[in-house]
Scaffold this active site. Structure first.
Site, PDB file in Angstrom:
ATOM      1  N   LYS A 181     -25.438  29.933 -13.631  1.00 58.04           N
ATOM      2  CA  LYS A 181     -25.230  29.478 -15.061  1.00 58.04           C
ATOM      3  C   LYS A 181     -23.768  29.091 -15.326  1.00 58.04           C
ATOM      4  O   LYS A 181     -23.263  29.157 -14.491  1.00 58.04           O
ATOM      5  CB  LYS A 181     -25.821  29.895 -16.031  1.00 58.04           C
TER       6      LYS A 181
HETATM    7  C1  LIG Z   1     -32.107  30.419 -16.195  1.00 55.05           C
HETATM    8  C2  LIG Z   1     -32.969  29.994 -17.326  1.00 55.05           C
HETATM    9  C3  LIG Z   1     -33.613  30.868 -18.179  1.00 55.05           C
HETATM   10  C4  LIG Z   1     -33.756  32.352 -18.123  1.00 55.05           C
HETATM   11  O1  LIG Z   1     -32.551  32.778 -18.112  1.00 55.05           O
HETATM   12  P1  LIG Z   1     -32.153  34.592 -17.317  1.00 55.05           P
HETATM   13  O2  LIG Z   1     -30.931  34.826 -18.029  1.00 55.05           O
HETATM   14  O3  LIG Z   1     -32.329  34.016 -15.868  1.00 55.05           O
HETATM   15  O4  LIG Z   1     -33.411  35.307 -17.968  1.00 55.05           O
HETATM   16  C5  LIG Z   1     -34.284  30.232 -19.120  1.00 55.05           C
HETATM   17  N1  LIG Z   1     -34.605  28.923 -19.381  1.00 55.05           N
HETATM   18  C6  LIG Z   1     -33.747  27.972 -18.344  1.00 55.05           C
HETATM   19  C7  LIG Z   1     -34.146  26.869 -18.569  1.00 55.05           C
HETATM   20  C8  LIG Z   1     -33.287  28.596 -17.372  1.00 55.05           C
HETATM   21  O5  LIG Z   1     -32.440  27.725 -16.454  1.00 55.05           O
END
Ligand SMILES: *Cc1c(COP(=O)(O)O)cnc(C)c1O
Length: 378
Positions: A181
């Site tokens: 991210k």
């Molecule tokens: C990555 C992601 C999540 C979940 O996040 P994690 O930290 O991996 O649990 C939820 N929604 C979207 C759109 C994502 O890309």
């Protein structure tokens, strides 16, 4: 070496911060959590930030804060990671998928409105690829229908819409700090909101529902050790060791966003003349932190182009299979064809490598591989 589609950027400052936290008195909830939450709230432009252990936990907590009950409905987009829906389904809610905008891949406010019933409690948008949802339209819908507007901003910390940061656009917003991210705490996430009631419920749910404030306790005279639970919660506490990494990463976020924008511009320029390719664009007023570079290719050639890129060492990804195609939804009776625009987006999408440490040479390598795949693969 395979170039991944996303990866973290860790510098010596990040390493030093974590080492320092490891040597401190606190490994888990301590001063670094407070410092990180204050920094996240400031960045989001709202009063309250609640750190948690993942973006998925953030969604589960945010839906708890919304007081979602079994039988309530949540209207959301299928073009997302399944956690956007799972976090609500785990509270017993029914997920109602509404179709997306063909350009941005974000929840279409008109489709969302058509999906609202008198059982709807939340409309949940996702800032696909980093492009903010149409927040003015969703906010208007939410206030007219007296429902909550949740923004899954797993892709979009650092994005703004009309100068307003993602975090201050919706009633409640969730971030993910997974390594791919826009910034990372290894695993981690946060819930942000301007609403004190939502914040208090979120804080309670992430820490077992424990009530420590004597003024709020039912049995305050039990003794000085006493704490009590009024509603079930879980343990979603982000440790100090990771919160300090988050604070350091947040200080680097503007540089990350700038490099992502530069990579996007390089891709855009390189692919501009290729007819078969559709490039990602942002609507007027949006300044995205480009989390993904979602290229769209002809659907009938997507798989072959994808395989060619993987063979050429480019770690492409597809974001996302429509959420209701997952067997867990199939088994509940959700059928393919429900959201044709999202399905078409999915069938044509390939996410190219996009992360701050991508070099210009890496970008050239990706561009050459895409050109080769598009020219040779039938
Ligand atoms: C990555 C992601 C999540 C979940 O996040 P994690 O930290 O991996 O649990 C939820 N929604 C979207 C759109 C994502 O890309």
């Amino acid at each position: 070496m395979v170039l991944p589609y996303g990866r973290q950027s860790i510098d010596e400052g990040d390493v030093a911060a974590v080492v320092e936290a490891l040597r401190s008195d606190w490994l888990t909830t301590g001063p670094e959590v407070d410092r990180f939450e204050a920094a996240i709230a400031a960045r989001a432009g709202v009063e309250h930030a609640i750190s948690v252990t993942s973006g998925t936990a953030a969604l589960h907590v945010a839906y708890a804060a919304a007081d979602l009950q079994p039988g309530d409905e949540v209207v959301t987009t299928p073009l997302t990671f399944v956690a956007t829906a799972a976090g609500a389904a785990l509270h017993g809610a029914k997920i109602v998928f509404a179709d997306v905008d063909p350009v941005t891949g974000n929840l279409d406010p008109q489709a969302a409105e058509a999906a609202v019933t008198d059982r709807t409690r939340v409309v949940a948008g996702v800032d696909y690829a980093g492009v903010p949802v149409d927040a003015p339209a969703l906010r208007d819908l939410a206030s007219r229908k007296e429902i909550l507007f949740l923004e899954d901003a797993a892709h979009s910390i650092g994005s703004t819409l009309d100068g307003v940061p993602v975090g201050a656009l919706a009633d409640i917003t969730t971030y993910s700090f997974f390594p791919t991210k826009n910034m990372t705490t290894a695993e981690g996430g946060a819930v942000v909101t301007a609403d004190a009631t939502l914040a208090a419920r979120a804080r309670s749910f992430k820490n077992h529902g424990l009530v420590r404030d004597r003024a709020l306790q039912r049995h305050p005279d039990e003794g000085p050790w006493h704490q009590e639970v009024h509603a079930f919660g879980l343990n979603y506490r982000l440790p100090d060791v990771l919160a300090t990494l988050g604070t350091n990463q947040l200080a680097r976020l503007d540089a990350f966003v700038a490099r992502r924008a530069a990579v996007k511009a390089l891709y855009d320029e390189a692919f501009a003349g290729i007819d078969e390719l559709e490039l990602p664009t942002a609507p007027a007023g949006a300044a995205p932190a480009w989390h993904l570079y979602p290229l769209r290719v002809p659907a009938e050639r997507r798989r072959a182009i994808f395989e060619s890129l993987r063979e050429q060492g480019i770690g492409v990804q597809v974001n996302y299979i429509p959420a209701y195609w997952h067997p867990v939804f199939e088994d509940l009776g959700y059928q393919r064809g429900m959201c044709p625009v999202a399905e078409d987006y999915y069938r044509r999408e390939i996410s190219l490598p996009m992360f701050p440490d991508l070099t210009d040479a890496d970008v050239e390598r990706v561009v050459a591989a895409v050109r080769h795949a598009v020219a040779t693969v039938r």
